[in-house]
Design a protein around this motif. Structure first.
Motif, PDB file in Angstrom:
ATOM      1  N   ALA A  80      92.293 -53.873  75.811  1.00 51.44           N
ATOM      2  CA  ALA A  80      92.511 -54.211  74.407  1.00 51.44           C
ATOM      3  C   ALA A  80      92.645 -52.922  73.610  1.00 51.44           C
ATOM      4  CB  ALA A  80      91.347 -55.044  73.879  1.00 51.44           C
ATOM      5  N   SER A  81      93.758 -52.769  72.903  1.00 56.72           N
ATOM      6  CA  SER A  81      93.981 -51.537  72.147  1.00 56.72           C
ATOM      7  C   SER A  81      94.129 -51.828  70.658  1.00 56.72           C
ATOM      8  CB  SER A  81      95.243 -50.807  72.655  1.00 56.72           C
ATOM      9  OG  SER A  81      96.415 -51.567  72.408  1.00 56.72           O
ATOM     10  N   TYR A  82      93.731 -50.830  69.872  1.00 57.98           N
ATOM     11  CA  TYR A  82      93.932 -50.888  68.415  1.00 57.98           C
ATOM     12  C   TYR A  82      93.757 -49.480  67.854  1.00 57.98           C
ATOM     13  CZ  TYR A  82      93.158 -51.525  63.454  1.00 57.98           C
ATOM     14  OH  TYR A  82      93.241 -51.409  62.094  1.00 57.98           O
ATOM     15  N   ASN A  83      94.831 -48.936  67.296  1.00 53.26           N
ATOM     16  CA  ASN A  83      94.793 -47.603  66.685  1.00 53.26           C
ATOM     17  C   ASN A  83      94.049 -46.598  67.567  1.00 53.26           C
ATOM     18  OD1 ASN A  83      96.228 -48.626  64.541  1.00 53.26           O
ATOM     19  ND2 ASN A  83      94.563 -48.494  63.053  1.00 53.26           N
ATOM     20  N   GLY A  84      94.483 -46.518  68.813  1.00 55.33           N
ATOM     21  CA  GLY A  84      93.776 -45.689  69.780  1.00 55.33           C
ATOM     22  C   GLY A  84      94.482 -44.394  70.138  1.00 55.33           C
ATOM     23  N   GLU A  85      95.305 -43.863  69.253  1.00 53.42           N
ATOM     24  CA  GLU A  85      96.139 -42.713  69.600  1.00 53.42           C
ATOM     25  C   GLU A  85      95.339 -41.479  70.033  1.00 53.42           C
ATOM     26  OE1 GLU A  85      98.470 -41.683  66.188  1.00 53.42           O
ATOM     27  OE2 GLU A  85      96.753 -41.053  64.980  1.00 53.42           O
ATOM     28  N   HIS A  86      94.090 -41.356  69.582  1.00 52.16           N
ATOM     29  CA  HIS A  86      93.327 -40.151  69.891  1.00 52.16           C
ATOM     30  C   HIS A  86      92.823 -40.132  71.331  1.00 52.16           C
ATOM     31  CE1 HIS A  86      93.484 -38.749  65.809  1.00 52.16           C
ATOM     32  NE2 HIS A  86      92.941 -39.864  65.353  1.00 52.16           N
ATOM     33  N   TYR A  87      92.603 -41.311  71.921  1.00 52.39           N
ATOM     34  CA  TYR A  87      91.920 -41.346  73.212  1.00 52.39           C
ATOM     35  C   TYR A  87      92.636 -42.136  74.297  1.00 52.39           C
ATOM     36  CZ  TYR A  87      88.118 -40.016  70.034  1.00 52.39           C
ATOM     37  OH  TYR A  87      87.356 -39.405  69.083  1.00 52.39           O
ATOM     38  N   ILE A  88      93.582 -42.968  73.951  1.00 54.76           N
ATOM     39  CA  ILE A  88      94.102 -43.912  74.934  1.00 54.76           C
ATOM     40  C   ILE A  88      94.869 -43.224  76.061  1.00 54.76           C
ATOM     41  CG2 ILE A  88      96.295 -44.445  73.749  1.00 54.76           C
ATOM     42  CD1 ILE A  88      95.769 -47.413  74.569  1.00 54.76           C
ATOM     43  N   SER A  89      95.469 -42.081  75.796  1.00 53.63           N
ATOM     44  CA  SER A  89      96.198 -41.384  76.864  1.00 53.63           C
ATOM     45  C   SER A  89      95.256 -40.982  77.992  1.00 53.63           C
ATOM     46  CB  SER A  89      96.902 -40.137  76.314  1.00 53.63           C
ATOM     47  OG  SER A  89      97.987 -40.486  75.488  1.00 53.63           O
ATOM     48  N   GLU A  90      94.073 -40.486  77.647  1.00 51.89           N
ATOM     49  CA  GLU A  90      93.110 -40.096  78.678  1.00 51.89           C
ATOM     50  C   GLU A  90      92.675 -41.304  79.504  1.00 51.89           C
ATOM     51  OE1 GLU A  90      90.468 -36.382  77.336  1.00 51.89           O
ATOM     52  OE2 GLU A  90      90.455 -37.997  75.849  1.00 51.89           O
ATOM     53  N   GLN A  91      92.486 -42.429  78.829  1.00 53.43           N
ATOM     54  CA  GLN A  91      92.106 -43.626  79.571  1.00 53.43           C
ATOM     55  C   GLN A  91      93.226 -44.081  80.499  1.00 53.43           C
ATOM     56  OE1 GLN A  91      90.091 -45.328  81.082  1.00 53.43           O
ATOM     57  NE2 GLN A  91      89.163 -46.839  79.706  1.00 53.43           N
ATOM     58  N   LEU A  92      94.438 -44.145  79.999  1.00 52.43           N
ATOM     59  CA  LEU A  92      95.561 -44.575  80.836  1.00 52.43           C
ATOM     60  C   LEU A  92      95.751 -43.641  82.029  1.00 52.43           C
ATOM     61  CD1 LEU A  92      98.092 -45.551  78.019  1.00 52.43           C
ATOM     62  CD2 LEU A  92      96.823 -47.114  79.501  1.00 52.43           C
ATOM     63  N   ASN A  93      95.622 -42.353  81.803  1.00 52.33           N
ATOM     64  CA  ASN A  93      95.756 -41.405  82.918  1.00 52.33           C
ATOM     65  C   ASN A  93      94.667 -41.601  83.958  1.00 52.33           C
ATOM     66  OD1 ASN A  93      98.062 -40.193  81.876  1.00 52.33           O
ATOM     67  ND2 ASN A  93      96.906 -38.673  80.708  1.00 52.33           N
ATOM     68  N   SER A  94      93.462 -41.978  83.505  1.00 54.77           N
ATOM     69  CA  SER A  94      92.384 -42.212  84.469  1.00 54.77           C
ATOM     70  C   SER A  94      92.657 -43.449  85.315  1.00 54.77           C
ATOM     71  CB  SER A  94      91.045 -42.341  83.739  1.00 54.77           C
ATOM     72  OG  SER A  94      90.868 -43.607  83.137  1.00 54.77           O
ATOM     73  N   LEU A  95      93.388 -44.409  84.781  1.00 63.32           N
ATOM     74  CA  LEU A  95      93.755 -45.590  85.574  1.00 63.32           C
ATOM     75  C   LEU A  95      94.756 -45.204  86.665  1.00 63.32           C
ATOM     76  CD1 LEU A  95      94.158 -48.313  82.786  1.00 63.32           C
ATOM     77  CD2 LEU A  95      92.094 -47.566  83.997  1.00 63.32           C
ATOM     78  N   MET A  96      95.611 -44.252  86.364  1.00 60.48           N
ATOM     79  CA  MET A  96      96.582 -43.797  87.374  1.00 60.48           C
ATOM     80  C   MET A  96      95.921 -43.015  88.502  1.00 60.48           C
ATOM     81  SD  MET A  96     100.218 -42.742  85.725  1.00 60.48           S
ATOM     82  CE  MET A  96      99.613 -41.226  84.991  1.00 60.48           C
ATOM     83  N   ARG A  97      94.733 -42.456  88.247  1.00 60.69           N
ATOM     84  CA  ARG A  97      94.052 -41.642  89.251  1.00 60.69           C
ATOM     85  C   ARG A  97      93.104 -42.451  90.135  1.00 60.69           C
ATOM     86  NH1 ARG A  97      93.670 -38.097  84.678  1.00 60.69           N
ATOM     87  NH2 ARG A  97      91.482 -38.731  84.368  1.00 60.69           N
ATOM     88  N   GLN A  98      93.120 -43.756  90.002  1.00 58.26           N
ATOM     89  CA  GLN A  98      92.224 -44.581  90.818  1.00 58.26           C
ATOM     90  C   GLN A  98      92.609 -44.507  92.294  1.00 58.26           C
ATOM     91  OE1 GLN A  98      89.414 -46.577  89.626  1.00 58.26           O
ATOM     92  NE2 GLN A  98      89.838 -45.006  88.072  1.00 58.26           N
ATOM     93  N   THR A  99      91.608 -44.420  93.157  1.00 58.42           N
ATOM     94  CA  THR A  99      91.875 -44.405  94.595  1.00 58.42           C
ATOM     95  C   THR A  99      92.382 -45.760  95.082  1.00 58.42           C
ATOM     96  OG1 THR A  99      89.562 -44.965  95.060  1.00 58.42           O
ATOM     97  CG2 THR A  99      90.152 -42.623  95.024  1.00 58.42           C
TER      98      THR A  99
END
Length: 318
Positions: free
Chosen positions: A12-31
């Protein structure tokens, strides 16, 4: 060989420009990568949607985006994301945290090992807005004690949840077979407390003591770590809990055809509802509270659904 379950992430996102990139990148790094990511954006007016759109172009898994035309609020926005997931296990995801690389793999292993588990939640490292560790981990900050952790491990998560919420949504995943039970989520109830409570009554919760996310605290947190506010009235403090337990009791009675709760658990839930309703209605006069609170103490409800004498005296002083 048994096929792997399909795994969905509901973000769930809302006005998350400051932090959402780090979260999305962490999803890509999942084993163990998810089989899909469902993002419900709650009418963001910053760059959140552009960041998400850019992420979808290089994500190593399917991403589906739902954009709300008007704000629905955190609870309803999560409901939209959960409803759209197609996987057998649904991971809840906040926009501002960071998942450690083995989060999905560890939680999937718990579901695969114990088919009776309905939901899993985990420990987390509490960090500041720059991901610097703070003094406490999440369970300590939430007062989820070692004794209560042992109680959950002994298959009595309900006994803990009737005292206080301990399963944080950002660390939680649940089987999609319980989606029809938990949806719709009552508007003014915390989505994680609601989901964990209903599943603890109809199935089992497992608490994994390993920190699997960095749980970010910052000035714009919609929920963050819940704290007791000593200045609050009894009505403001205990009314939402009474609403949670009363709403859950009604939902379970409506769902008996498909989800079995058991008379004993329903009785405990109803008793907790009545206990918190009584506390929410305690009079302003401290002397007038004494016989009411004393009745609850003598009935041992302060021991079953709070912290005994310590909570009793707090209610008299509040």
């Amino acid at each position: 060989m048994k096929a792997q379950p399909q795994l969905s992430i509901a973000l769930a996102s809302y006005n998350g420009e400051h932090y959402i990139s780090e979260q999305l990148n962490s999803l890509m790094r999942q084993t163990r990568l998810p089989d899909e990511l469902v993002i419900s954006d709650d009418a963001s007016v910053d760059a959140t949607r552009e960041i998400i759109a850019d992420f979808t172009r290089h994500a190593p898994f399917p991403v589906r985006i739902q954009a709300n035309d008007k704000r629905l609020g955190s609870t309803r926005n999560f409901e939209m994301a959960i409803r759209a997931c197609r996987g057998e296990i649904i991971f809840l995801c906040d926009q501002d945290d960071v998942w450690y690389p083995d989060k999905i793999a560890v939680i999937e292993e718990r579901f695969n090992s114990v088919p009776s588990i309905g939901a899993v939640f985990t420990e987390a490292d509490v960090v500041d807005q720059d991901l610097h560790p703070l003094a406490k981990r999440l369970w300590s900050a939430s007062k989820f004690s070692p004794k209560e952790q042992a109680q959950v491990a002994a298959s009595d998560a309900l006994g803990v949840l009737l005292r206080h919420p301990v399963a944080t949504g950002a660390t939680m995943a649940f089987r999609s077979t319980y989606r029809n039970l938990v949806l719709p989520i009552p508007e003014i109830i915390w989505h994680d407390a609601w989901i964990s409570l209903l599943i603890s009554i109809t199935s089992y919760l497992e608490a994994v003591p390993t920190p699997l996310i960095a749980y970010r605290q910052h000035s714009a947190n919609q929920i963050g770590i819940r704290r007791d506010h000593h200045g609050q009235s009894c009505s403001a403090l205990y009314g939402p809990r009474a609403l949670l337990y009363g709403s859950a009791h009604r939902r379970l009675l409506e769902s008996t055809k498909h989800f079995s709760a058991g008379e004993q658990k329903l009785h405990r839930l109803d008793e907790a509802f009545r206990f918190f309703s009584t506390r929410a209605a305690l009079p302003e006069s401290r002397w007038r509270r004494v016989p009411i609170a004393l009745h609850e103490l003598m009935a041992l409800r302060y021991h079953r659904y709070a912290h005994g004498l310590a909570t009793f005296f707090k209610d008299l002083r509040r």
